[in-house]
Motif scaffolding. Structure first.
Motif, PDB file in Angstrom:
ATOM      1  N   HIS A 119       0.840  -1.196   0.000  1.00  0.00           N
ATOM      2  CA  HIS A 119       0.000   0.000   0.000  1.00  0.00           C
ATOM      3  C   HIS A 119       0.878   1.252   0.000  1.00  0.00           C
ATOM      4  O   HIS A 119       1.022   1.923   1.031  1.00  0.00           O
ATOM      5  CB  HIS A 119      -0.914  -0.002   1.229  1.00  0.00           C
ATOM      6  N   VAL A 128      -3.694   3.190  -4.917  1.00  0.00           N
ATOM      7  CA  VAL A 128      -4.013   1.767  -4.838  1.00  0.00           C
ATOM      8  C   VAL A 128      -5.263   1.591  -3.991  1.00  0.00           C
ATOM      9  O   VAL A 128      -5.298   1.970  -2.823  1.00  0.00           O
ATOM     10  CB  VAL A 128      -2.847   0.971  -4.220  1.00  0.00           C
ATOM     11  N   TRP A 131      -5.174  -4.656  -3.697  1.00  0.00           N
ATOM     12  CA  TRP A 131      -4.333  -5.642  -4.364  1.00  0.00           C
ATOM     13  C   TRP A 131      -4.876  -7.020  -4.003  1.00  0.00           C
ATOM     14  O   TRP A 131      -4.703  -7.483  -2.875  1.00  0.00           O
ATOM     15  CB  TRP A 131      -2.882  -5.500  -3.938  1.00  0.00           C
ATOM     16  N   ILE A 137      -4.683  -5.721  -9.381  1.00  0.00           N
ATOM     17  CA  ILE A 137      -4.580  -4.528  -8.543  1.00  0.00           C
ATOM     18  C   ILE A 137      -5.542  -3.502  -9.127  1.00  0.00           C
ATOM     19  O   ILE A 137      -5.548  -3.263 -10.345  1.00  0.00           O
ATOM     20  CB  ILE A 137      -3.152  -3.953  -8.523  1.00  0.00           C
ATOM     21  N   PHE A 139      -6.685   0.442  -9.151  1.00  0.00           N
ATOM     22  CA  PHE A 139      -6.287   1.812  -8.842  1.00  0.00           C
ATOM     23  C   PHE A 139      -7.507   2.727  -9.012  1.00  0.00           C
ATOM     24  O   PHE A 139      -8.318   2.519  -9.917  1.00  0.00           O
ATOM     25  CB  PHE A 139      -5.195   2.296  -9.802  1.00  0.00           C
ATOM     26  N   PRO A 478       3.476  -0.455 -11.771  1.00  0.00           N
ATOM     27  CA  PRO A 478       2.395   0.037 -10.902  1.00  0.00           C
ATOM     28  C   PRO A 478       2.864   1.093  -9.906  1.00  0.00           C
ATOM     29  O   PRO A 478       2.105   2.014  -9.587  1.00  0.00           O
ATOM     30  CB  PRO A 478       1.896  -1.228 -10.188  1.00  0.00           C
TER      31      PRO A 478
END
Length: 572
Positions: A119, A128, A131, A137, A139, A478
């Protein structure tokens, strides 16, 4: 608000005087150990606030061998980097994702590990949300972002190891963008009206590595025999897309000073067998070829290339090698720490356009990857790394490249061509030569702009999202969406442009860099960004004595290799 092109201006002489007067000493109140407690972003106030208490991180002296003596928060919006020696790649390095900035409070709260790994809290256009390990994941757009807002309200990042499977997702419309097309799929994408073919001009290299602390790779003649006994052209012809080439040097020639010195050995299996016999192995030996089954720009077909090398080693040198696939995170940790007792397939894509990114990272004195480092290689590299003039540095890079050729810590195989693909309905689809493409620049076509979702499919799951302690591109991508750096790379070149710093300027000999920070920037947790967050983020990676120097592996490889070592390393 869009980002403007970065321009370098001369640092006023008074800046160096300020640094000299204010340079911290190790152990002072502003050391890395208390960077998360004093003068943090939540209570520091704005620029010019007399209550601001700046923190710092420092080494006692430059005797530790690294490039950074100290980093100091002079005021809320000014950070000074005091270097032990000039670094011509300084601006390019601080734009690199592992040197991203997180709140000093968050680093302290997590202890530099734990939740920090999954995180990250940054200042970027996306946060984020979740996950889901093994799946995706998610966003979400950060509505208080200081810059240009992301078009998509949410972005879902997924991963598939097979190139054909990624293309199927794109053709089905369940993905908007996919990375690393398989070579066999180029024609399909180019011939489709519904898809967009996106080539990437990223310098890279695949290499077959050996660790010289394991027999028989401790024998230079064995390593030289292997260098001559592999038909690298056959590998490129059979497994790489158009635009790829055999690697005559470790560094691609598009990188200045990358191809100084003598080119690599020609394929000569007869000479290779003679060398192997001279080394005491006339009938070869048994070993392994380790790899991770992750499609990369430098390695488009991992299992097939591993099997081809297995066949060539047997036919050309009498070497019996078992092919051993490994889990991605385990492979990266073991290979880069010099723990694999056989051959292994690994590669590198350029992070910034300077030869230090290739040579210094891999062959520096502190890198255990290939076993005991070679002074014949790292000596000239260390000298060259502080020389800005390309012509002056060229003979030193020739010396280093010739030593790599002679000592053979690895065999460079290929510089791979690479391309990605997107739906034709994805506006702004692109891929830059350095770093990853940024989600906020791309927008799926929709009739409802308030509910735009985008799906991005890459090659593998990230290892962690604390990229100060990661080197894997599947993790860095990411991270780049969430955690910003002081500078960024232009979308069409390796030039640096402003990001969290509006400018970074140097003194006359480039040993003092003063970065002016952007005001009014918020982190995803609502706290205000300031200079102490810069110090805390660098200190967690750079200062080995910091209680927050924990991370995922604890190696902080980019901090160690790109800055020539960690500061304040405790005595054994």
């Amino acid at each position: 608000m869009t980002k403007k092109l970065y321009s370098l201006i001369a640092l006023l002489a008074v800046a160096s005087l300020v640094l000299a007067a204010c340079a911290p000493a190790a152990g002072d109140a502003g050391s890395a150990g208390d960077a998360g407690d004093a003068g943090t972003s939540g209570d520091a106030g704005s620029a010019g606030d007399a209550a601001f208490e700046g923190t710092s991180v420092a080494s006692e002296s430059c005797d530790y061998g690294g490039k950074i003596l100290s980093i100091e928060a002079v005021d809320a919006l000014t950070v000074v980097f005091n270097l032990c020696k000039p670094d011509p790649a300084f601006l390019a390095k601080i734009a690199f994702t592992p040197f991203g900035i997180q709140p000093s409070e968050w680093i302290a709260e997590t202890g530099g590990a734990g939740e920090l790994l999954e995180h990250p809290i940054g200042t970027g256009p996306y946060m984020v949300q979740e996950w889901d390990r093994g799946n995706q994941i998610v966003f979400t757009r950060f509505d208080d972002y200081w810059g240009e807002a992301g078009a998509a309200a949410t972005v879902t990042l997924r991963w598939l190891t097979e190139g054909a499977a990624r293309l199927q997702e794109l053709q089905a419309g369940t993905a908007d963008f996919i990375t690393n097309l398989a070579p066999d799929d180029y024609a399909t994408v180019i011939g489709s009206d519904d898809l967009v073919f996106i080539p990437q001009d990223n310098p890279n290299v695949l290499y077959l590595a050996m660790t010289n602390t394991f027999a028989p790779f401790d024998n230079q003649l064995v390593r030289q025999a292997i260098a001559m006994g592999i038909d690298r052209q056959r590998i490129v012809d059979n497994f790489y897309p158009e635009g790829s080439e055999v690697a005559d040097y470790f560094t691609p020639c598009s990188i200045p000073n990358g191809c100084e010195g003598d080119s690599w050995y020609e394929f000569d299996p007869e000479a290779a067998r003679a060398l192997l016999a001279e080394a005491g192995y006339p009938d070869g030996f048994e070993t392994s070829i380790y790899y991770r089954d992750v499609f990369r720009a430098y390695l488009p077909e991992p299992p097939l290339v591993a099997q081809e090398l297995q066949a060539q080693l047997a036919a050309n040198l009498g070497i019996t090698a078992a092919v051993v696939p490994m889990e991605s995170g385990e492979f990266i940790a073991a290979s880069t720490d010099g723990q694999l007792d056989g051959f292994y397939l690994l590669g590198w894509g350029a992070d910034y356009p300077h030869v230090t990114n290739f040579l210094d990272f891999h062959f520096g004195s502190g890198n255990p990857q290939f076993g005991d480092p070679f002074a014949e290689i790292y000596g000239p590299l260390e000298e060259a790394s502080s020389i800005a003039d390309l012509a002056t540095a060229a003979p030193l890079y020739a010396e280093a490249n010739n030593a790599i050729r002679d000592l053979v810590p690895m065999v460079p195989i290929a510089h791979g061509g690479v391309a990605h693909a997107a739906l034709a309905t994805l506006d702004g689809a692109y891929y830059p030569p350095f770093g990853a493409n940024e989600f906020y620049r791309m927008s799926p076509t929709t009739d409802d702009p308030d509910y735009v979702d985008m799906v991005y499919v890459q090659n593998a799951e990230p290892i962690s999202l604390y990229c100060a302690d990661e080197t894997d591109g599947e993790s860095l991508r990411p991270c780049q969406q969430v955690v910003e750096t002081l500078l960024d790379y232009a979308t069409d070149s390796g030039d640096t442009v402003p990001e969290l710093a509006t400018s970074c300027t140097s003194n006359e000999d480039s040993t003092v860099w003063t970065c002016s920070l952007r005001s009014g920037v918020l982190f995803h947790d609502g706290s205000a960004f300031d200079a102490n967050d810069v110090v805390a983020s660098f200190a967690a990676g750079l200062d080995a004595s910091s209680p927050y120097h924990v991370g995922n592996t604890g190696g902080f490889d980019y901090f160690s290799y790109l800055w020539d070592g960690l500061m304040n390393v405790p005595a054994e």
